[in-house]
Scaffold this motif. Sequence first.
Motif, short mmCIF file in Angstrom:
data_model
loop_
_atom_site.label_atom_id
_atom_site.label_comp_id
_atom_site.label_asym_id
_atom_site.label_seq_id
_atom_site.Cartn_x
_atom_site.Cartn_y
_atom_site.Cartn_z
N ALA A 327 0.86 -1.20 0.00
CA ALA A 327 0.00 0.00 0.00
C ALA A 327 0.89 1.25 0.00
N PRO A 328 0.38 2.40 -0.49
CA PRO A 328 1.25 3.57 -0.67
C PRO A 328 1.57 4.34 0.61
N THR A 329 0.76 4.19 1.67
CA THR A 329 1.03 4.95 2.90
C THR A 329 0.99 4.01 4.10
N GLU A 330 1.63 4.46 5.20
CA GLU A 330 1.62 3.67 6.43
C GLU A 330 0.20 3.53 6.98
N ILE A 331 -0.56 4.61 6.88
CA ILE A 331 -1.95 4.57 7.39
C ILE A 331 -2.72 3.47 6.67
N LEU A 332 -2.60 3.45 5.34
CA LEU A 332 -3.36 2.46 4.56
C LEU A 332 -2.84 1.04 4.80
N LEU A 354 5.01 -4.68 7.70
CA LEU A 354 6.36 -4.11 7.55
C LEU A 354 6.26 -2.72 6.93
N THR A 355 6.64 -1.70 7.72
CA THR A 355 6.66 -0.32 7.19
C THR A 355 7.96 0.35 7.61
N GLY A 356 8.13 1.60 7.24
CA GLY A 356 9.33 2.34 7.63
C GLY A 356 9.46 2.47 9.14
N SER A 357 8.33 2.36 9.87
CA SER A 357 8.34 2.54 11.33
C SER A 357 8.57 1.23 12.09
N THR A 358 8.63 0.09 11.38
CA THR A 358 8.80 -1.20 12.07
C THR A 358 10.17 -1.23 12.77
N PRO A 359 10.21 -1.50 14.08
CA PRO A 359 11.50 -1.52 14.81
C PRO A 359 12.45 -2.58 14.24
N ILE A 377 1.60 -14.15 4.89
CA ILE A 377 1.20 -12.89 4.23
C ILE A 377 1.97 -11.74 4.85
N LEU A 378 2.63 -10.95 4.00
CA LEU A 378 3.32 -9.75 4.47
C LEU A 378 2.59 -8.53 3.89
N ILE A 379 2.21 -7.62 4.77
CA ILE A 379 1.53 -6.39 4.35
C ILE A 379 2.46 -5.23 4.65
N GLY A 380 2.57 -4.27 3.73
CA GLY A 380 3.47 -3.15 4.01
C GLY A 380 3.45 -2.06 2.98
N THR A 381 4.45 -1.18 3.12
CA THR A 381 4.59 -0.03 2.22
C THR A 381 5.77 -0.30 1.28
N HIS A 382 6.44 0.77 0.83
CA HIS A 382 7.63 0.64 -0.02
C HIS A 382 8.70 -0.24 0.61
N ALA A 383 8.62 -0.40 1.95
CA ALA A 383 9.60 -1.23 2.65
C ALA A 383 9.66 -2.65 2.07
N LEU A 384 8.58 -3.11 1.46
CA LEU A 384 8.54 -4.49 0.90
C LEU A 384 9.50 -4.67 -0.27
N ILE A 385 9.83 -3.57 -0.96
CA ILE A 385 10.66 -3.74 -2.17
C ILE A 385 12.15 -3.61 -1.89
N LYS A 527 1.94 16.69 8.28
CA LYS A 527 3.24 17.13 8.82
C LYS A 527 3.52 16.55 10.21
N MET A 528 2.54 15.86 10.79
CA MET A 528 2.73 15.31 12.15
C MET A 528 3.64 14.09 12.12
N PRO A 529 4.41 13.85 13.19
CA PRO A 529 5.17 12.60 13.28
C PRO A 529 4.21 11.41 13.28
N VAL A 530 4.68 10.27 12.75
CA VAL A 530 3.82 9.09 12.61
C VAL A 530 3.22 8.68 13.96
N LYS A 531 4.04 8.73 15.04
CA LYS A 531 3.55 8.30 16.36
C LYS A 531 2.36 9.14 16.80
N ASP A 532 2.48 10.48 16.63
CA ASP A 532 1.40 11.39 17.04
C ASP A 532 0.15 11.15 16.20
N LYS A 533 0.37 10.92 14.91
CA LYS A 533 -0.75 10.68 14.00
C LYS A 533 -1.51 9.42 14.43
#
Length: 701
Positions: A327-332, A354-359, A377-385, A527-533
């Motif tokens: 998916a194109p965004t972390e939210i999605l 798996l996203t950019g925020s995964t520890p 099944i792995l779900i994620g963002t650009h991190a998958l590629i 513009k908010m940090p991912v954690k705050d969002k």
Amino acid sequence: MAELSLITPIEYLKGVGPQKADLLKKELMVFSIGDLLQCYPFRYIDRTKFHKVRELHADMIGAQVLGRLISLQEVGEKRGRRLVGQFRDETGMMELVWFQSLTWLKKTLQVGSAYIIYGKPSEFNGNISMTHPEMELYQQQAKKIGNQTMQPVYSSTEKLKKANLDSRGIQKLQETALMTVLKGVAETLPAYLMEKHQLISFQQALLGIHFPQNEQILKLAIRRLKFEELFFIQLKLLRNKQLNTQKYKGHRFDQVGEKFNRFFTERLPFPLTNAQKRVVKEIRLDCNTGAQMNRLVQGDVGSGKTVVALMSMLLAIDNGFQACMMAPTEILATQHYHGITSLLGEDICKVRLLTGSTPTKARRIIHQELEDGTLDILIGTHALIEDKVKFKNIGFVVIDEQHRFGVEQRAKLWRKNIIPPHMLVMTATPIPRTLAMTMYGDLDISIIDELPAGRKPIKTVHFFENQRLRVFGFMREEIAKGRQVYIVYPLIKESEKLDLLYLEAGLEGLMREFPLPDYRISIVHGKMPVKDKDFEMQRFIKGETQIMVATTVIEVGVNVPNASVMVIENSERFGLSQLHQLRGRVGRGAEQSFCILMSGDKLSKEGRTRLETMVRTNDGFEIAEVDLQLRGPGDISGTQQSGVLDMKIADLAKDQAILTEARQSVIQLFQEDPELGAPENRLLLNYIQKGQPSISWDKIS
């Protein structure tokens, strides 16, 4: 020098030369005589109609006058220099004014001679004038190519005009080009196709588009050139589709197994719609042919695409393969993860996010599980590629909101296995049929055109700023019933250029109307940090806040069934597809939902059409068609990566009938002669062989 042809460089055409050639290349992308002849006129002037000087007025778009140039004088100094001519016919006198190319004009204009002039009249202090009119010496017996009753008008630029390549200058080059090369221009379509579709020859079409004898010839020329352009686009797309099917083997999913059946019988929370059943069946059949699947699934907001994608991935797992969803965004991506894990429960298969925020620690575990095959099944963002992400046996890839990923990004997923995985592309932005047939012509297309049972259509209303108190009152009523409300703004901070209600100012007004402790408000913007969002999102999802104030970051990927009201501020500033996506954030529960479009009092014609369309219909496909009419294909597609939309004459908003005719013709052609080996199809085979780029990404959906 050899005889000139369509592929001759433009500098060799009489009247061009190196300097003008450089300008034509930079300004109009004209490199050859053929390129020049593909610069078609955008309108025509009726040269049979003449006006008298006394009939001219400033409201006219353009007027043609026959008269005499009786004087010519240079006035003013430096930047204010201009050339002023007095022009007269038997009814009166007018002024002609030029600000550019003064030296050349003084040499070429003949005082005392009769001219036909054409331009837009303007009026100042009761006097009529024309600025930079087209000038043509009046010679009754002048020999011209074609008939000047319909004079072509060509696009030009300021730099071209300075080099005397205004519309009239380009017209002269077109005339020279046609007189030079027309007889040698070869036919591009087989005779049987021309006869079948009642098309004039390519030579006749080129002459007819640039210098039409009459309206009828112009119509025939336009139809021929549009058909040809769309036919060759479809020929290439469907040939690529044919080659992919032959060339790229696919994993064979020949069994519907235990995981698929358990999910279908035990976990599916609602019966599938007929449309969902049909699409799942199409995917199952595709995945059992032995060829790689490339399928686009379009469905309106809330039509149940995710369930179709999940069942397709379970099919892969039952056949011993892994699956992933990008998916194109972390939210999605997070939304898909929560949605899929809640549907599957704990025991059907293992799913990770798996996203950019995964520890880093969690990342290592995911990488290990992927490589040893314990992760299904792995779900994620650009991190998958990323290169570090290696699958043991990837067999099925789902890409959501495809237009947000570049072709090469998608290709990286494609290469994660020796035999490429099946590709399912999903979009929640319904694509008009003409665009789908052109942008995705080499994919198989499935449409989920039915909403799940029990969904109530969202009621959409349009209010002006002076009705805001009514809107606040309605929001209070809905919140009192236990519901929640979204309010979406186009900007975060005030823009000097746009007089918009912006999020921060809107928030101040809201807090006065909905004070603590009775009402709580969440705020989310890009513009908010991912954690705050995530924190704010979770508060709203859990019902701890009643109002979500956001920018368009919530356009996709937020699913709160309890939210029943979507208020869109400055709605006239949003595109139709964006408005439709935002509206789709409500209407996800069993209760009646509402979308309120707020706007200023002054609306452009286009803005009014958009809002009226939203109020009239919930049908995403109808909305997409209106959007195509309003914005054109380049804007609506969200991508130019296919290159397909760079068309010279066809218009996808208007030429649906010709596109359908061209595509059907190509489908029939491949059914009758798959290899284009018949002698009468040699022209088409040559085109395909010559036109193939050295590196083709077309096979990647």
